[in-house]
Design a protein around this motif. Structure first.
Motif, PDB file in Angstrom:
ATOM      1  N   HIS A 162      13.720  17.446  -2.488  1.00 47.01           N
ATOM      2  CA  HIS A 162      13.318  16.922  -3.796  1.00 47.01           C
ATOM      3  C   HIS A 162      11.825  16.591  -3.872  1.00 47.01           C
ATOM      4  CE1 HIS A 162      17.387  16.601  -5.541  1.00 47.01           C
ATOM      5  NE2 HIS A 162      17.770  16.411  -4.282  1.00 47.01           N
ATOM      6  N   ASN A 163      11.062  17.068  -2.907  1.00 44.83           N
ATOM      7  CA  ASN A 163       9.617  16.846  -2.915  1.00 44.83           C
ATOM      8  C   ASN A 163       9.281  15.357  -3.012  1.00 44.83           C
ATOM      9  OD1 ASN A 163       6.924  17.638  -2.806  1.00 44.83           O
ATOM     10  ND2 ASN A 163       6.747  17.765  -5.046  1.00 44.83           N
ATOM     11  N   ALA A 164      10.032  14.577  -2.244  1.00 46.07           N
ATOM     12  CA  ALA A 164       9.815  13.129  -2.185  1.00 46.07           C
ATOM     13  C   ALA A 164       9.280  12.768  -0.793  1.00 46.07           C
ATOM     14  CB  ALA A 164      11.111  12.379  -2.462  1.00 46.07           C
ATOM     15  N   THR A 173      -2.848  13.379   6.363  1.00 49.58           N
ATOM     16  CA  THR A 173      -4.047  13.630   5.563  1.00 49.58           C
ATOM     17  C   THR A 173      -3.684  14.023   4.141  1.00 49.58           C
ATOM     18  OG1 THR A 173      -5.302  14.321   7.515  1.00 49.58           O
ATOM     19  CG2 THR A 173      -6.105  15.079   5.372  1.00 49.58           C
ATOM     20  N   GLU A 174      -2.670  14.883   3.992  1.00 48.85           N
ATOM     21  CA  GLU A 174      -2.295  15.331   2.651  1.00 48.85           C
ATOM     22  C   GLU A 174      -1.892  14.169   1.759  1.00 48.85           C
ATOM     23  OE1 GLU A 174       1.089  17.973   0.328  1.00 48.85           O
ATOM     24  OE2 GLU A 174       1.196  17.754   2.503  1.00 48.85           O
ATOM     25  N   VAL A 175      -1.066  13.288   2.264  1.00 41.76           N
ATOM     26  CA  VAL A 175      -0.619  12.149   1.462  1.00 41.76           C
ATOM     27  C   VAL A 175      -1.758  11.156   1.246  1.00 41.76           C
ATOM     28  CG1 VAL A 175       1.005  10.218   1.346  1.00 41.76           C
ATOM     29  CG2 VAL A 175       1.769  12.441   2.222  1.00 41.76           C
ATOM     30  N   ALA A 176      -2.549  10.930   2.285  1.00 41.62           N
ATOM     31  CA  ALA A 176      -3.646   9.965   2.196  1.00 41.62           C
ATOM     32  C   ALA A 176      -4.660  10.339   1.126  1.00 41.62           C
ATOM     33  CB  ALA A 176      -4.347   9.849   3.545  1.00 41.62           C
ATOM     34  N   ASN A 177      -4.790  11.614   0.831  1.00 40.19           N
ATOM     35  CA  ASN A 177      -5.791  12.045  -0.139  1.00 40.19           C
ATOM     36  C   ASN A 177      -5.560  11.478  -1.534  1.00 40.19           C
ATOM     37  OD1 ASN A 177      -7.319  13.499   1.674  1.00 40.19           O
ATOM     38  ND2 ASN A 177      -6.278  15.438   1.285  1.00 40.19           N
ATOM     39  N   SER A 178      -4.350  11.004  -1.819  1.00 37.80           N
ATOM     40  CA  SER A 178      -4.091  10.391  -3.124  1.00 37.80           C
ATOM     41  C   SER A 178      -4.675   8.985  -3.232  1.00 37.80           C
ATOM     42  CB  SER A 178      -2.588  10.363  -3.419  1.00 37.80           C
ATOM     43  OG  SER A 178      -2.130  11.642  -3.796  1.00 37.80           O
ATOM     44  N   PHE A 179      -5.056   8.413  -2.108  1.00 38.56           N
ATOM     45  CA  PHE A 179      -5.785   7.142  -2.141  1.00 38.56           C
ATOM     46  C   PHE A 179      -7.280   7.457  -2.061  1.00 38.56           C
ATOM     47  CE2 PHE A 179      -3.002   3.277  -0.689  1.00 38.56           C
ATOM     48  CZ  PHE A 179      -2.497   3.190  -1.976  1.00 38.56           C
ATOM     49  N   GLY A 180      -7.827   7.976  -3.142  1.00 37.92           N
ATOM     50  CA  GLY A 180      -9.252   8.263  -3.184  1.00 37.92           C
ATOM     51  C   GLY A 180     -10.067   6.991  -3.348  1.00 37.92           C
ATOM     52  N   PHE A 181     -11.369   7.160  -3.406  1.00 35.38           N
ATOM     53  CA  PHE A 181     -12.293   6.027  -3.464  1.00 35.38           C
ATOM     54  C   PHE A 181     -11.926   5.084  -4.616  1.00 35.38           C
ATOM     55  CE2 PHE A 181     -16.204   4.064  -5.115  1.00 35.38           C
ATOM     56  CZ  PHE A 181     -16.570   3.335  -3.990  1.00 35.38           C
ATOM     57  N   GLY A 182     -11.764   3.801  -4.290  1.00 35.38           N
ATOM     58  CA  GLY A 182     -11.498   2.781  -5.289  1.00 35.38           C
ATOM     59  C   GLY A 182     -10.057   2.613  -5.685  1.00 35.38           C
ATOM     60  N   ALA A 222       0.835  -1.203   0.000  1.00 37.96           N
ATOM     61  CA  ALA A 222       0.000   0.000   0.000  1.00 37.96           C
ATOM     62  C   ALA A 222       0.873   1.258   0.000  1.00 37.96           C
ATOM     63  CB  ALA A 222      -0.929  -0.002   1.212  1.00 37.96           C
ATOM     64  N   ALA A 223       1.932   1.251   0.811  1.00 40.35           N
ATOM     65  CA  ALA A 223       2.810   2.420   0.889  1.00 40.35           C
ATOM     66  C   ALA A 223       3.500   2.680  -0.443  1.00 40.35           C
ATOM     67  CB  ALA A 223       3.853   2.213   1.992  1.00 40.35           C
ATOM     68  N   PHE A 224       3.967   1.623  -1.098  1.00 39.45           N
ATOM     69  CA  PHE A 224       4.688   1.794  -2.353  1.00 39.45           C
ATOM     70  C   PHE A 224       3.756   2.266  -3.463  1.00 39.45           C
ATOM     71  CE2 PHE A 224       7.511  -1.898  -0.729  1.00 39.45           C
ATOM     72  CZ  PHE A 224       8.061  -1.059   0.233  1.00 39.45           C
ATOM     73  N   LYS A 225       2.542   1.789  -3.453  1.00 40.22           N
ATOM     74  CA  LYS A 225       1.564   2.304  -4.417  1.00 40.22           C
ATOM     75  C   LYS A 225       1.218   3.767  -4.128  1.00 40.22           C
ATOM     76  CE  LYS A 225      -1.962  -0.175  -5.759  1.00 40.22           C
ATOM     77  NZ  LYS A 225      -3.164  -1.039  -5.728  1.00 40.22           N
ATOM     78  N   LEU A 226       1.086   4.077  -2.836  1.00 39.25           N
ATOM     79  CA  LEU A 226       0.677   5.436  -2.475  1.00 39.25           C
ATOM     80  C   LEU A 226       1.743   6.463  -2.843  1.00 39.25           C
ATOM     81  CD1 LEU A 226      -1.261   7.437  -1.202  1.00 39.25           C
ATOM     82  CD2 LEU A 226      -0.370   6.792   1.056  1.00 39.25           C
ATOM     83  N   VAL A 227       3.028   6.145  -2.644  1.00 37.16           N
ATOM     84  CA  VAL A 227       4.050   7.147  -2.961  1.00 37.16           C
ATOM     85  C   VAL A 227       4.053   7.464  -4.462  1.00 37.16           C
ATOM     86  CG1 VAL A 227       5.501   6.630  -0.976  1.00 37.16           C
ATOM     87  CG2 VAL A 227       5.947   5.442  -3.144  1.00 37.16           C
ATOM     88  N   ARG A 228       3.820   6.453  -5.274  1.00 37.08           N
ATOM     89  CA  ARG A 228       3.767   6.709  -6.714  1.00 37.08           C
ATOM     90  C   ARG A 228       2.495   7.465  -7.091  1.00 37.08           C
ATOM     91  NH1 ARG A 228       6.548   1.476  -9.733  1.00 37.08           N
ATOM     92  NH2 ARG A 228       8.691   2.227  -9.433  1.00 37.08           N
ATOM     93  N   LYS A 229       1.393   7.116  -6.449  1.00 36.35           N
ATOM     94  CA  LYS A 229       0.136   7.809  -6.760  1.00 36.35           C
ATOM     95  C   LYS A 229       0.217   9.274  -6.323  1.00 36.35           C
ATOM     96  CE  LYS A 229      -4.253   7.707  -8.074  1.00 36.35           C
ATOM     97  NZ  LYS A 229      -4.787   8.965  -7.583  1.00 36.35           N
ATOM     98  N   TYR A 230       0.821   9.538  -5.177  1.00 33.37           N
ATOM     99  CA  TYR A 230       0.974  10.907  -4.698  1.00 33.37           C
ATOM    100  C   TYR A 230       1.831  11.716  -5.666  1.00 33.37           C
ATOM    101  CZ  TYR A 230       2.222  14.820  -1.643  1.00 33.37           C
ATOM    102  OH  TYR A 230       2.421  16.072  -1.122  1.00 33.37           O
ATOM    103  N   ALA A 231       2.949  11.128  -6.110  1.00 38.03           N
ATOM    104  CA  ALA A 231       3.820  11.825  -7.058  1.00 38.03           C
ATOM    105  C   ALA A 231       3.109  12.046  -8.393  1.00 38.03           C
ATOM    106  CB  ALA A 231       5.103  11.021  -7.269  1.00 38.03           C
ATOM    107  N   TYR A 232       2.348  11.074  -8.826  1.00 35.38           N
ATOM    108  CA  TYR A 232       1.585  11.207 -10.070  1.00 35.38           C
ATOM    109  C   TYR A 232       0.577  12.354  -9.968  1.00 35.38           C
ATOM    110  CZ  TYR A 232      -1.523   9.855 -13.928  1.00 35.38           C
ATOM    111  OH  TYR A 232      -2.300   9.849 -15.076  1.00 35.38           O
TER     112      TYR A 232
END
Length: 404
Positions: free
Chosen positions: A217-219, A268-277, A112-122
């Protein structure tokens, strides 16, 4: 219900051969003691690989499990349930996190964490910002993504092609990290103490550099605290005495005190990239797991218990140093709290499992971290007398190996 007669040989008959368990078949546990099919008693320094943080069959966990079992087991995340929300509230109160995702294991928490970091950057930059920096000898689980991020190539053998965009660097090497990070980096992922890699603590300078470089580096900075979390190091989470706060933290193992449960914690800011579904788990956050986990963390998040973990570390270290003074089998004793590694001298490299087998014969269960490091991750409340008796068993085992 049909009763089956099983033994160690049954494993070879019916189980996929990805494990090679010892011949001992434990059938009962209480506190830091285990009994096998033959009634032989063992002291448990393994803790189910840093899972049984309150020992076996802790009365409060058993009581809680039985109570919840009479109420509600599973709903799926089409609904939610009271134990999940209560556990999430408790976790956000005890650490930096504001949002929680529940799953069933450390591997799933890291996935979940690895998916989220890429989704947040995307979401915030674009698809070009996708690189994950990890470290040699790290371990983050057994899913394909997790073994790819992990820094042990043996776990990727035979599974190519693996996910791209992962860079591995030497652990604790600040200059290598400075040279490798770029604006394409979406995250740095690390363990505050590398567990499977040999119980190797991150240096304060390394952790601080990782935080500063992520900010530049905004990572995102991800701490895998699957093994170090929930009291294991004498802090509720290991990051808490480092002066470094991650953006995402993964936790499992001790979180459920033996019941399968994992969680990814973030802001909360990072979590928002995991939206519904965007991500999910059928069993994650089920009522049984969350109820037991809440009972476990309530007991563990106690100032005296956590202080005692540090005291027990010193007892382990003294006993291991005493063994080493006599037999000279360790080059280094390291770790923190009740995550302890004793690295074998070159003479004994590759023979860690021989020490495990000899210890089991003497009535002690423990672990290895790779082939060269003996690892101990017992209950956080293991009695001091059990530590001394377990070390006496280890001394007998070491004596037999050395004398042979």
């Amino acid at each position: 219900m049909t009763e089956y007669s099983v033994s160690r040989a049954t494993f070879d008959d019916v189980m996929v051969p990805n494990y090679a368990p010892q011949k001992v078949v434990p059938v009962r546990g209480k506190g830091s003691r285990i009994w096998d099919q033959e009634g032989k008693e063992y002291i448990d320094f393994a803790g189910g690989i840093a899972v049984n943080a309150l020992g076996h069959c802790h009365p409060e966990l058993v009581k809680n499990l039985k109570s919840q079992a009479d109420k509600l087991w599973h709903l799926s995340n089409v609904y939610t349930n009271e134990p999940a929300l209560a556990l999430a509230q408790a976790l956000t109160e005890v650490c930096f996190a504001e949002k929680v995702f529940f799953c069933n294991s450390g591997t799933e928490a890291n996935e979940a964490a690895f998916k989220l970091v890429r989704k947040y950057a995307y979401d915030h930059t674009g698809p070009e910002k996708h690189e994950i920096i990890s470290f040699n000898s790290s371990f983050h689980g057994r899913s394909l993504f997790a073994v790819t991020v992990g820094g042990q190539p043996k776990y990727c053998e035979g599974y190519a092609p693996v996910p791209a965009g992962v860079t591995h660097l030497p652990f604790n090497d600040v200059e290598a990290l400075k040279a490798a990070i770029s604006d394409k980096t979406c995250a740095i992922v690390l363990e505050p103490i590398q567990g499977e890699g040999g119980v190797i603590p991150a240096t304060p300078e390394f952790l601080q550099a990782a935080r500063e470089l992520c900010d530049q580096h905004n990572a995102l900075l991800v701490f895998d605290e699957v093994q170090t979390g929930v009291g294991r190091t004498g802090e509720f989470y290991a990051y808490m005495n480092t002066g470094v706060v991650p953006d995402i933290l993964t936790t499992a193992k001790s979180l459920g005190g033996g019941f399968p449960v994992g969680a990814m914690l973030t802001t909360t800011e990072v979590a928002n990239s995991f939206g519904f579904g965007s991500h999910g788990s059928t069993y994650g956050g089920n009522a049984l797991a969350c109820s037991v986990a809440l009972a476990a963390i309530t007991l563990i998040n106690d100032d005296q218990l956590l202080a005692n973990v540090s005291g027990k570390h010193q007892l382990f270290r003294r006993e291991l140093e005493s063994i080493n003074d006599e037999f000279g089998v360790f080059t280094e004793i390291r770790g923190k709290g009740l995550l302890i590694g004793a690295e074998l001298t070159p003479e004994w490299h590759g023979k860690g499992k021989e020490f495990l087998a000899a210890a089991a014969e003497e009535g002690l269960m423990m672990l290895v971290a790779g082939p060269n490091v003996l690892r101990m991750a017992p209950s956080l409340i293991i009695p001091d007398d059990d530590i001394r008796q377990g070390m006496a068993a280890l001394k007998r085992a070491v004596a037999k190996i050395v004398q042979n």
